[in-house]
Design an enzyme around this catalytic site. Structure first.
Site, PDB file in Angstrom:
ATOM      1  N   HIS A  36      97.523 -11.853  16.627  1.00 33.01           N
ATOM      2  CA  HIS A  36      97.592 -13.212  16.087  1.00 33.01           C
ATOM      3  C   HIS A  36      97.972 -13.146  14.616  1.00 33.01           C
ATOM      4  CE1 HIS A  36      96.458 -17.371  15.201  1.00 33.01           C
ATOM      5  NE2 HIS A  36      96.515 -17.554  16.496  1.00 33.01           N
ATOM      6  N   ASP A  89      95.132 -16.899  24.652  1.00 32.91           N
ATOM      7  CA  ASP A  89      95.944 -16.844  25.876  1.00 32.91           C
ATOM      8  C   ASP A  89      95.563 -15.716  26.806  1.00 32.91           C
ATOM      9  OD1 ASP A  89      98.429 -17.827  23.638  1.00 32.91           O
ATOM     10  OD2 ASP A  89      97.712 -19.055  25.293  1.00 32.91           O
TER      11      ASP A  89
HETATM   12  C1  SDX Z   1      99.247 -18.589  20.088  1.00 33.45           C
HETATM   13  O1  SDX Z   1      99.609 -19.572  15.294  1.00 33.45           O
HETATM   14  C2  SDX Z   1      98.735 -19.941  16.112  1.00 33.45           C
HETATM   15  O2  SDX Z   1      97.656 -20.408  15.748  1.00 33.45           O
HETATM   16  C3  SDX Z   1      99.105 -19.830  17.569  1.00 33.45           C
HETATM   17  C4  SDX Z   1      98.027 -20.158  18.579  1.00 33.45           C
HETATM   18  C5  SDX Z   1      97.664 -21.628  18.554  1.00 33.45           C
HETATM   19  O3  SDX Z   1      96.549 -21.954  18.997  1.00 33.45           O
HETATM   20  O4  SDX Z   1      98.542 -22.441  18.185  1.00 33.45           O
HETATM   21  O5  SDX Z   1      96.865 -19.398  18.317  1.00 33.45           O
HETATM   22  C6  SDX Z   1      98.498 -19.860  20.011  1.00 33.45           C
HETATM   23  O6  SDX Z   1     100.432 -18.586  19.962  1.00 33.45           O
HETATM   24  C7  SDX Z   1      98.481 -17.304  20.253  1.00 33.45           C
HETATM   25  C8  SDX Z   1      99.405 -16.044  20.226  1.00 33.45           C
HETATM   26  C9  SDX Z   1     100.004 -15.906  21.621  1.00 33.45           C
HETATM   27  N1  SDX Z   1     101.051 -14.839  21.618  1.00 33.45           N
HETATM   28  C10 SDX Z   1     100.866 -13.679  22.231  1.00 33.45           C
HETATM   29  O7  SDX Z   1      99.800 -13.330  22.749  1.00 33.45           O
HETATM   30  C11 SDX Z   1     102.111 -12.802  22.274  1.00 33.45           C
HETATM   31  C12 SDX Z   1     101.746 -11.369  21.852  1.00 33.45           C
HETATM   32  N2  SDX Z   1     101.393 -11.355  20.431  1.00 33.45           N
HETATM   33  C13 SDX Z   1     102.426 -11.027  19.475  1.00 33.45           C
HETATM   34  O8  SDX Z   1     103.711 -11.459  19.822  1.00 33.45           O
HETATM   35  C14 SDX Z   1     102.001 -11.284  18.028  1.00 33.45           C
HETATM   36  O9  SDX Z   1     100.741 -10.776  17.898  1.00 33.45           O
HETATM   37  C15 SDX Z   1     102.024 -12.692  17.484  1.00 33.45           C
HETATM   38  C16 SDX Z   1     103.347 -13.337  17.672  1.00 33.45           C
HETATM   39  C17 SDX Z   1     100.967 -13.519  18.138  1.00 33.45           C
HETATM   40  C18 SDX Z   1     101.713 -12.617  15.999  1.00 33.45           C
HETATM   41  O10 SDX Z   1     102.755 -11.985  15.423  1.00 33.45           O
HETATM   42  P1  SDX Z   1     102.792 -11.709  13.829  1.00 33.45           P
HETATM   43  O11 SDX Z   1     101.624 -12.237  13.127  1.00 33.45           O
HETATM   44  O12 SDX Z   1     104.120 -12.143  13.339  1.00 33.45           O
HETATM   45  O13 SDX Z   1     102.590 -10.182  13.755  1.00 33.45           O
HETATM   46  P2  SDX Z   1     103.735  -9.152  13.940  1.00 33.45           P
HETATM   47  O14 SDX Z   1     104.590  -9.553  15.084  1.00 33.45           O
HETATM   48  O15 SDX Z   1     104.389  -8.955  12.617  1.00 33.45           O
HETATM   49  O16 SDX Z   1     102.873  -7.889  14.347  1.00 33.45           O
HETATM   50  C19 SDX Z   1     102.239  -7.131  13.354  1.00 33.45           C
HETATM   51  C20 SDX Z   1     102.264  -5.720  13.915  1.00 33.45           C
HETATM   52  C21 SDX Z   1     103.656  -5.300  14.384  1.00 33.45           C
HETATM   53  O17 SDX Z   1     103.753  -3.908  14.248  1.00 33.45           O
HETATM   54  P3  SDX Z   1     104.527  -3.314  12.933  1.00 33.45           P
HETATM   55  O18 SDX Z   1     105.897  -3.979  12.900  1.00 33.45           O
HETATM   56  O19 SDX Z   1     103.655  -3.711  11.750  1.00 33.45           O
HETATM   57  O20 SDX Z   1     104.585  -1.855  13.197  1.00 33.45           O
HETATM   58  O21 SDX Z   1     101.431  -5.676  15.103  1.00 33.45           O
HETATM   59  C22 SDX Z   1     102.243  -5.381  16.238  1.00 33.45           C
HETATM   60  C23 SDX Z   1     103.674  -5.635  15.851  1.00 33.45           C
HETATM   61  O22 SDX Z   1     104.554  -4.796  16.595  1.00 33.45           O
HETATM   62  N3  SDX Z   1     101.797  -6.282  17.293  1.00 33.45           N
HETATM   63  C24 SDX Z   1     101.654  -5.941  18.569  1.00 33.45           C
HETATM   64  C25 SDX Z   1     101.187  -7.095  19.213  1.00 33.45           C
HETATM   65  N4  SDX Z   1     101.080  -8.083  18.326  1.00 33.45           N
HETATM   66  C26 SDX Z   1     101.475  -7.578  17.144  1.00 33.45           C
HETATM   67  N5  SDX Z   1     101.861  -4.775  19.232  1.00 33.45           N
HETATM   68  C27 SDX Z   1     101.592  -4.797  20.568  1.00 33.45           C
HETATM   69  N6  SDX Z   1     101.132  -5.892  21.256  1.00 33.45           N
HETATM   70  C28 SDX Z   1     100.919  -7.041  20.608  1.00 33.45           C
HETATM   71  N7  SDX Z   1     100.458  -8.101  21.286  1.00 33.45           N
END
Ligand code: SDX
Length: 432
Positions: free
Chosen positions: A309, A367
């Site tokens: 998140h 989720d």
């Molecule tokens: C919702 O914003 C909100 O409040 C949203 C929400 C709401 O109520 O409105 O809470 C609802 O959207 C919840 C999130 C649902 N999405 C997912 O579950 C999809 C999987 N999660 C990721 O796509 C990610 O965690 C996000 C999109 C939720 C957050 O992404 P960020 O904050 O932009 O973080 P990032 O993508 O920059 O990740 C930081 C690091 C990265 O690694 P590095 O580039 O630093 O090496 O963490 C890794 C990412 O690769 N990472 C993950 C991961 N989530 C982040 N690696 C593996 N699995 C994951 N799920």
């Protein structure tokens, strides 16, 4: 309630030093007001994805990502999920305070008496293919509401704003239920005024003319709690979309339709559908290490859906409530041995002990467990995000209302760091 700090942030750019005001909120990080940055400093701030940028002042929802805390108008989500109900939470988000018994009765009556759709709108549903994703239908129908409810599209009229608010909260369950019925080829079921909000939605989804249908109170309570958990969440992507669309003065139905479209993405509200499909693909606990390895592999675009998140760097409190609810609902339904739930719990356990997830502070989000409950309730995965949109409609509208009523409202218009071609003359095709 904003208080300007006595101190300022000093920013030196070349031979200029800017004194930028710092504001305190009631809780959470201070903000630096950079509105003069370009006019006095000649530069833009640069923050793709808005990781460190506050887009607005708001008094609705507060998240402490490090503590894993979520407050709706100051009330912890755990208490509201346990003690309140969705329409009372909707009132709280919209008007700022928990309603008195009289206020609640009036609000519930106004919502109940706006649940029917204009009969002509049924033809809109029939214009879609039966196999259209329900989110495509919900997005289209919400946008089409501005073609039917002209008397509540003038955002400068407080009465019209209030009517549009009640109409969208009241009609969204009907829209989502009818998108489901159309998808499965069953006749539309009309709302019933003798049912509460969640029961009415379940009845419109699962009753059929051929037999009597009695809403199970266990499912109705679980549905209502899922609505509460999804109601609002600060300036997430879809809420920011609604705010930006609304800043141009567009009508509320079009702006909420824009929020629906943004929520659909798998990185956002579409994650509940993706998470359940991922859990099913994993299938058995012995395959979990394979998926953990893929999630850790930078060369593999696979992400653990329902994990991570932007704001929470601790447990998403909604995921904790959802996990408890999953145990309760599946147990009461007699499917506590649900294999998908077992995989989810084992995946959570393994991931939370994995150095990669610990280092990146990746925890289950809202989720991760929601799809397991919705699946057990009988919804197909394609209905998970429409249900998220149904609940988030009250959050989008609350944020929209707060923004429209802000006397400092300006159209949102971000700038950029331009890296394209500089000025050059057109070249005729024979000279290229
Ligand atoms: C919702 O914003 C909100 O409040 C949203 C929400 C709401 O109520 O409105 O809470 C609802 O959207 C919840 C999130 C649902 N999405 C997912 O579950 C999809 C999987 N999660 C990721 O796509 C990610 O965690 C996000 C999109 C939720 C957050 O992404 P960020 O904050 O932009 O973080 P990032 O993508 O920059 O990740 C930081 C690091 C990265 O690694 P590095 O580039 O630093 O090496 O963490 C890794 C990412 O690769 N990472 C993950 C991961 N989530 C982040 N690696 C593996 N699995 C994951 N799920």
């Amino acid at each position: 309630m904003t208080h300007q700090s006595h101190e300022t942030a000093k920013l030196t750019i070349g031979d200029k030093t800017l004194d930028l005001p710092i504001y305190h909120g009631t809780v959470g990080p201070d903000v630096i007001d950079i509105r003069r940055l370009y006019s006095e400093g000649g530069v833009f701030a640069f923050d793709p994805g808005y990781t460190s940028t506050g887009s607005c002042e708001s008094a609705i929802t507060y998240i402490d990502g490090d503590k894993g805390q979520l407050l709706y108008r100051g009330y912890p989500i755990e208490q509201l999920a346990a003690k309140s109900h969705f329409l009372e939470v909707a009132y709280l988000l919209l008007y700022g305070e928990l309603p008195t018994a009289e206020q609640m009765e009036d609000f519930e009556s106004r919502v109940t008496n706006h649940t029917m759709l204009h009969e002509q709108m049924a033809y809109f549903f029939r214009g879609f293919r039966r196999d259209a994703h329900p989110m495509a239908v919900v997005c289209g129908i919400m946008g089409a509401m501005s073609a039917f409810y002209h008397d509540s599209t003038d955002i400068n009229d407080a009465w019209q704003r209030e009517v549009a608010t009640i109409r969208m909260i009241a009609k969204m369950p009907t829209i989502v239920a009818w998108a489901f019925k159309y998808h499965v080829g069953q006749p539309f079921v009309y709302p019933r005024n003798n049912l509460d909000y969640a029961s009415n939605f379940l009845n419109m989804c699962f009753s059929v003319p051929a037999t009597d249908y009695v809403v199970d109170p266990i499912l109705s309570r679980a549905m209502d709690r899922i609505f509460t958990l999804h109601a609002d969440h600060e300036q997430n992507a879809s809420t920011s979309t609604v705010r930006l669309a609304s800043s141009s003065g567009a009508n509320p139905f079009a702006c909420i339709a824009a929020g629906v479209a943004c929520l659909w993405g798998p990185a956002h509200g579409g994650a509940n559908e993706a998470a359940l499909m991922m859990l099913r693909e994993i299938g058995t606990p012995d395959r979990i290490p394979e998926f953990i390895a893929r999630a850790r592999d930078k060369d593999d675009p696979f992400r653990l859906m329902g994990f991570g998140h932007r704001v929470y760097k601790n447990f998403d409190p909604r995921a904790k409530v959802m996990k408890q609810s999953a145990d309760e609902v599946l147990g009461l339904l007699g499917i506590e041995r649900n294999p998908t739930l077992q995989v989810a719990k084992e995946l959570e356990r393994i991931a939370l002990e994995d150095p990669y997830f610990i280092e990146k502070k990746l925890y289950p989000n809202v989720d991760f467990y929601s799809g397991i409950i919705l699946d057990a309730m009988g919804f197909p995965t394609s209905m998970f995000t429409p249900i998220f949109a149904l609940a988030r409609t009250v959050g989008w509208i609350s944020q929209w209302k707060e923004m429209i009523e802000d006397p400092q409202l300006k159209i949102g218009r971000p700038r950029q760091l331009y890296t394209g071609a500089t000025l050059r003359d057109y070249v005729d095709v024979e000279n290229r």
